[in-house]
Design a protein around this motif. Structure first.
Motif, PDB file in Angstrom:
ATOM      1  N   ILE A   1     -21.359 -23.507 -20.703  1.00  0.00           N
ATOM      2  CA  ILE A   1     -22.627 -23.724 -20.014  1.00  0.00           C
ATOM      3  C   ILE A   1     -22.677 -25.140 -19.448  1.00  0.00           C
ATOM      4  CG2 ILE A   1     -25.127 -23.834 -20.325  1.00  0.00           C
ATOM      5  CD1 ILE A   1     -23.958 -20.987 -20.320  1.00  0.00           C
ATOM      6  N   HIS A   2     -22.194 -26.099 -20.211  1.00  0.00           N
ATOM      7  CA  HIS A   2     -22.217 -27.479 -19.740  1.00  0.00           C
ATOM      8  C   HIS A   2     -21.243 -27.684 -18.585  1.00  0.00           C
ATOM      9  CE1 HIS A   2     -24.992 -28.635 -22.809  1.00  0.00           C
ATOM     10  NE2 HIS A   2     -24.247 -28.001 -23.695  1.00  0.00           N
ATOM     11  N   ILE A   3     -20.130 -26.975 -18.604  1.00  0.00           N
ATOM     12  CA  ILE A   3     -19.198 -27.031 -17.477  1.00  0.00           C
ATOM     13  C   ILE A   3     -19.870 -26.459 -16.227  1.00  0.00           C
ATOM     14  CG2 ILE A   3     -17.030 -26.097 -16.580  1.00  0.00           C
ATOM     15  CD1 ILE A   3     -15.974 -26.256 -19.490  1.00  0.00           C
ATOM     16  N   ALA A   4     -20.608 -25.374 -16.387  1.00  0.00           N
ATOM     17  CA  ALA A   4     -21.327 -24.776 -15.259  1.00  0.00           C
ATOM     18  C   ALA A   4     -22.369 -25.758 -14.713  1.00  0.00           C
ATOM     19  CB  ALA A   4     -21.998 -23.469 -15.690  1.00  0.00           C
ATOM     20  N   LEU A   5     -23.034 -26.481 -15.586  1.00  0.00           N
ATOM     21  CA  LEU A   5     -24.018 -27.470 -15.149  1.00  0.00           C
ATOM     22  C   LEU A   5     -23.351 -28.577 -14.338  1.00  0.00           C
ATOM     23  CD1 LEU A   5     -26.855 -28.650 -15.144  1.00  0.00           C
ATOM     24  CD2 LEU A   5     -26.288 -29.783 -17.290  1.00  0.00           C
ATOM     25  N   VAL A   6     -22.217 -29.054 -14.808  1.00  0.00           N
ATOM     26  CA  VAL A   6     -21.492 -30.099 -14.080  1.00  0.00           C
ATOM     27  C   VAL A   6     -21.074 -29.587 -12.705  1.00  0.00           C
ATOM     28  CG1 VAL A   6     -19.370 -31.455 -14.054  1.00  0.00           C
ATOM     29  CG2 VAL A   6     -20.726 -31.309 -16.145  1.00  0.00           C
ATOM     30  N   LEU A   7     -20.625 -28.347 -12.623  1.00  0.00           N
ATOM     31  CA  LEU A   7     -20.262 -27.762 -11.326  1.00  0.00           C
ATOM     32  C   LEU A   7     -21.478 -27.680 -10.408  1.00  0.00           C
ATOM     33  CD1 LEU A   7     -17.847 -24.889 -12.370  1.00  0.00           C
ATOM     34  CD2 LEU A   7     -17.272 -26.960 -11.110  1.00  0.00           C
ATOM     35  N   ALA A   8     -22.606 -27.273 -10.956  1.00  0.00           N
ATOM     36  CA  ALA A   8     -23.824 -27.155 -10.154  1.00  0.00           C
ATOM     37  C   ALA A   8     -24.256 -28.510  -9.617  1.00  0.00           C
ATOM     38  CB  ALA A   8     -24.943 -26.528 -10.988  1.00  0.00           C
ATOM     39  N   ILE A   9     -24.218 -29.528 -10.443  1.00  0.00           N
ATOM     40  CA  ILE A   9     -24.597 -30.869 -10.009  1.00  0.00           C
ATOM     41  C   ILE A   9     -23.623 -31.384  -8.963  1.00  0.00           C
ATOM     42  CG2 ILE A   9     -24.816 -33.270 -10.755  1.00  0.00           C
ATOM     43  CD1 ILE A   9     -25.940 -32.161 -13.400  1.00  0.00           C
ATOM     44  N   THR A  10     -22.332 -31.137  -9.158  1.00  0.00           N
ATOM     45  CA  THR A  10     -21.327 -31.573  -8.198  1.00  0.00           C
ATOM     46  C   THR A  10     -21.560 -30.929  -6.834  1.00  0.00           C
ATOM     47  OG1 THR A  10     -19.724 -31.822  -9.990  1.00  0.00           O
ATOM     48  CG2 THR A  10     -18.849 -31.697  -7.751  1.00  0.00           C
ATOM     49  N   ILE A  11     -21.844 -29.643  -6.818  1.00  0.00           N
ATOM     50  CA  ILE A  11     -22.105 -28.944  -5.557  1.00  0.00           C
ATOM     51  C   ILE A  11     -23.367 -29.493  -4.898  1.00  0.00           C
ATOM     52  CG2 ILE A  11     -22.756 -26.715  -4.550  1.00  0.00           C
ATOM     53  CD1 ILE A  11     -20.912 -25.429  -6.663  1.00  0.00           C
ATOM     54  N   ALA A  12     -24.405 -29.746  -5.683  1.00  0.00           N
ATOM     55  CA  ALA A  12     -25.650 -30.276  -5.129  1.00  0.00           C
ATOM     56  C   ALA A  12     -25.436 -31.655  -4.512  1.00  0.00           C
ATOM     57  CB  ALA A  12     -26.719 -30.335  -6.222  1.00  0.00           C
ATOM     58  N   VAL A  13     -24.712 -32.517  -5.188  1.00  0.00           N
ATOM     59  CA  VAL A  13     -24.449 -33.863  -4.663  1.00  0.00           C
ATOM     60  C   VAL A  13     -23.592 -33.779  -3.407  1.00  0.00           C
ATOM     61  CG1 VAL A  13     -23.274 -36.043  -5.161  1.00  0.00           C
ATOM     62  CG2 VAL A  13     -24.757 -35.018  -6.877  1.00  0.00           C
ATOM     63  N   TYR A  14     -22.592 -32.934  -3.420  1.00  0.00           N
ATOM     64  CA  TYR A  14     -21.735 -32.745  -2.238  1.00  0.00           C
ATOM     65  C   TYR A  14     -22.570 -32.299  -1.034  1.00  0.00           C
ATOM     66  CZ  TYR A  14     -18.366 -30.600   0.899  1.00  0.00           C
ATOM     67  OH  TYR A  14     -17.653 -30.231   2.007  1.00  0.00           O
ATOM     68  N   ASN A  15     -23.439 -31.319  -1.256  1.00  0.00           N
ATOM     69  CA  ASN A  15     -24.286 -30.830  -0.164  1.00  0.00           C
ATOM     70  C   ASN A  15     -25.240 -31.905   0.330  1.00  0.00           C
ATOM     71  OD1 ASN A  15     -23.366 -28.246   0.288  1.00  0.00           O
ATOM     72  ND2 ASN A  15     -24.535 -27.423  -1.428  1.00  0.00           N
ATOM     73  N   PHE A  16     -25.756 -32.708  -0.559  1.00  0.00           N
ATOM     74  CA  PHE A  16     -26.676 -33.780  -0.171  1.00  0.00           C
ATOM     75  C   PHE A  16     -25.986 -34.759   0.766  1.00  0.00           C
ATOM     76  CE2 PHE A  16     -28.408 -38.053  -0.932  1.00  0.00           C
ATOM     77  CZ  PHE A  16     -29.697 -37.844  -0.488  1.00  0.00           C
ATOM     78  N   PHE A  17     -24.787 -35.195   0.404  1.00  0.00           N
ATOM     79  CA  PHE A  17     -24.080 -36.150   1.236  1.00  0.00           C
ATOM     80  C   PHE A  17     -23.555 -35.507   2.522  1.00  0.00           C
ATOM     81  CE2 PHE A  17     -23.757 -38.558  -2.803  1.00  0.00           C
ATOM     82  CZ  PHE A  17     -24.415 -39.701  -2.345  1.00  0.00           C
ATOM     83  N   LYS A  18     -23.164 -34.249   2.467  1.00  0.00           N
ATOM     84  CA  LYS A  18     -22.699 -33.557   3.661  1.00  0.00           C
ATOM     85  C   LYS A  18     -23.837 -33.374   4.653  1.00  0.00           C
ATOM     86  CE  LYS A  18     -20.129 -29.569   5.175  1.00  0.00           C
ATOM     87  NZ  LYS A  18     -18.848 -29.998   5.644  1.00  0.00           N
ATOM     88  N   ALA A  19     -25.030 -33.072   4.175  1.00  0.00           N
ATOM     89  CA  ALA A  19     -26.179 -32.884   5.050  1.00  0.00           C
ATOM     90  C   ALA A  19     -26.589 -34.196   5.710  1.00  0.00           C
ATOM     91  CB  ALA A  19     -27.351 -32.304   4.261  1.00  0.00           C
ATOM     92  N   ARG A  20     -26.437 -35.305   5.031  1.00  0.00           N
ATOM     93  CA  ARG A  20     -26.784 -36.607   5.588  1.00  0.00           C
ATOM     94  C   ARG A  20     -25.739 -37.047   6.612  1.00  0.00           C
ATOM     95  NH1 ARG A  20     -28.893 -41.013   1.533  1.00  0.00           N
ATOM     96  NH2 ARG A  20     -28.844 -42.015   3.554  1.00  0.00           N
TER      97      ARG A  20
END
Length: 50
Positions: free
Chosen positions: A29-48
């Motif tokens: 579950i914690h690995i899934a959380l880290v993946l989710a956060i990584t994807i969110a941060v990636y999308n944030f910087f890609k959108a900017r």
């Protein structure tokens, strides 16, 4: 494409919350959380970047 990735983030966060509440699956579950956060941060910087 970004909509799909945000959907994955939401699903992973939901699984993390369920796993945290029910204390199941442990570290996966914690690995899934880290993946989710990584994807969110990636999308944030890609959108900017656009």
């Amino acid at each position: 494409m970004i909509g799909i990735l945000w959907g994955v983030v939401v699903v992973l966060l939901a699984f993390w919350a369920i796993g945290l509440a029910l204390n199941i699956v442990g570290n996966l579950i914690h690995i899934a959380l880290v993946l989710a956060i990584t994807i969110a941060v990636y999308n944030f910087f890609k959108a900017r970047d656009v």
